[in-house]
Design a protein around this motif. Structure first.
Motif, PDB file in Angstrom:
ATOM      1  N   GLU A   6       0.770  -1.313   0.024  1.00 32.85           N
ATOM      2  CA  GLU A   6       0.065  -0.079  -0.019  1.00 32.85           C
ATOM      3  C   GLU A   6       0.819   0.992   0.143  1.00 32.85           C
ATOM      4  O   GLU A   6       1.874   1.181   0.488  1.00 32.85           O
ATOM      5  N   SER A   7       0.359   2.390  -0.465  1.00 30.67           N
ATOM      6  CA  SER A   7       0.986   3.550  -0.490  1.00 30.67           C
ATOM      7  C   SER A   7      -0.085   4.796  -0.541  1.00 30.67           C
ATOM      8  O   SER A   7      -1.294   4.338  -0.797  1.00 30.67           O
ATOM      9  N   GLY A   8       0.422   5.943   0.038  1.00 36.55           N
ATOM     10  CA  GLY A   8      -0.707   7.165  -0.509  1.00 36.55           C
ATOM     11  C   GLY A   8      -1.176   7.621   0.826  1.00 36.55           C
ATOM     12  O   GLY A   8      -1.823   8.691   1.003  1.00 36.55           O
ATOM     13  N   GLY A   9      -0.840   6.962   1.992  1.00 38.02           N
ATOM     14  CA  GLY A   9      -1.348   7.616   3.223  1.00 38.02           C
ATOM     15  C   GLY A   9      -0.717   8.505   3.895  1.00 38.02           C
ATOM     16  O   GLY A   9       0.425   9.029   3.024  1.00 38.02           O
ATOM     17  N   GLY A  10      -1.352   9.207   4.833  1.00 36.70           N
ATOM     18  CA  GLY A  10      -0.398  10.436   5.329  1.00 36.70           C
ATOM     19  C   GLY A  10      -1.444  11.185   6.178  1.00 36.70           C
ATOM     20  O   GLY A  10      -2.539  10.758   6.625  1.00 36.70           O
ATOM     21  N   LEU A  11      -1.062  12.463   6.583  1.00 33.63           N
ATOM     22  CA  LEU A  11      -1.982  13.377   7.299  1.00 33.63           C
ATOM     23  C   LEU A  11      -2.497  14.516   6.319  1.00 33.63           C
ATOM     24  O   LEU A  11      -2.032  15.049   5.444  1.00 33.63           O
ATOM     25  N   VAL A  12      -3.850  14.643   6.706  1.00 36.02           N
ATOM     26  CA  VAL A  12      -4.842  15.389   5.846  1.00 36.02           C
ATOM     27  C   VAL A  12      -5.682  16.084   6.817  1.00 36.02           C
ATOM     28  O   VAL A  12      -6.176  15.721   7.811  1.00 36.02           O
ATOM     29  N   GLN A  13      -6.061  17.423   6.405  1.00 34.82           N
ATOM     30  CA  GLN A  13      -7.202  17.989   7.349  1.00 34.82           C
ATOM     31  C   GLN A  13      -8.503  17.635   6.892  1.00 34.82           C
ATOM     32  O   GLN A  13      -9.125  16.975   5.843  1.00 34.82           O
ATOM     33  N   PRO A  14      -9.294  17.716   7.853  1.00 35.18           N
ATOM     34  CA  PRO A  14     -10.732  17.184   7.726  1.00 35.18           C
ATOM     35  C   PRO A  14     -11.459  17.774   6.310  1.00 35.18           C
ATOM     36  O   PRO A  14     -10.934  19.178   6.183  1.00 35.18           O
ATOM     37  N   THR A 121      -4.321   9.774   8.715  1.00 32.14           N
ATOM     38  CA  THR A 121      -4.570  10.453   9.697  1.00 32.14           C
ATOM     39  C   THR A 121      -5.403  11.934   9.566  1.00 32.14           C
ATOM     40  O   THR A 121      -4.782  12.454   8.556  1.00 32.14           O
ATOM     41  N   VAL A 122      -6.536  12.024   9.976  1.00 31.81           N
ATOM     42  CA  VAL A 122      -7.260  13.109   9.528  1.00 31.81           C
ATOM     43  C   VAL A 122      -7.448  13.789  10.789  1.00 31.81           C
ATOM     44  O   VAL A 122      -8.091  13.661  11.720  1.00 31.81           O
ATOM     45  N   SER A 123      -6.833  15.210  10.690  1.00 32.26           N
ATOM     46  CA  SER A 123      -6.715  16.041  11.839  1.00 32.26           C
ATOM     47  C   SER A 123      -6.371  17.607  11.364  1.00 32.26           C
ATOM     48  O   SER A 123      -5.703  17.719  10.541  1.00 32.26           O
ATOM     49  N   SER A 124      -6.843  18.531  11.869  1.00 30.08           N
ATOM     50  CA  SER A 124      -6.740  19.942  12.078  1.00 30.08           C
ATOM     51  C   SER A 124      -5.358  20.313  12.635  1.00 30.08           C
ATOM     52  O   SER A 124      -5.018  21.422  12.617  1.00 30.08           O
TER      53      SER A 124
END
Length: 124
Positions: A6-14, A121-124
């Protein structure tokens, strides 16, 4: 030995988007990528692994968890041995490790193969 990466994950804002990819290789014994139904599962801390989306071996049918319907789209490219998960309008509750799954159905059951997972991870 079939491998799923798998690839493409990461931290992103809502409200943001991510696209996960899963590359499959190592098919033997007369089976190919198009022999397998593919899926994405996720596991959040302290929770059980759950199905997010799945797609048939031909790509002709898909199924989604209610929590992601209308936001996530699963697709596959049998020529490139890849499956994708487009995730839009992400929410904090989508935070989890996402796993690629390959399922080979037999007459009396099925065999599951798993990738190592990618963190979203979905976080502001």
């Amino acid at each position: 030995q079939v491998q799923l990466v798998e690839s493409g994950g990461g931290l992103v804002q809502p409200g943001g988007s991510l696209r996960l990819s899963c590359a499959a290789s190592g098919f033997t014994s007369g089976f190919t990528f198009s022999s397998y139904a593919m899926g994405w599962y996720r596991q959040a801390p302290g929770k059980e692994r759950e199905l997010v989306a799945e797609i048939t071996n031909t790509g002709g049918s898909t199924n989604y968890a209610d929590s992601v319907k209308g936001r996530f789209t699963i697709s596959r490219d049998n020529a490139k041995n890849m499956v994708f998960l487009q995730m839009n309008n992400l929410k904090p509750e989508d935070t989890a490790v996402y796993y690629c799954n390959a399922r080979l159905y037999f007459e009396l059951g099925y065999e599951d193969l798993w990738g190592q997972g990618t963190q979203v991870t979905v976080s502001s």
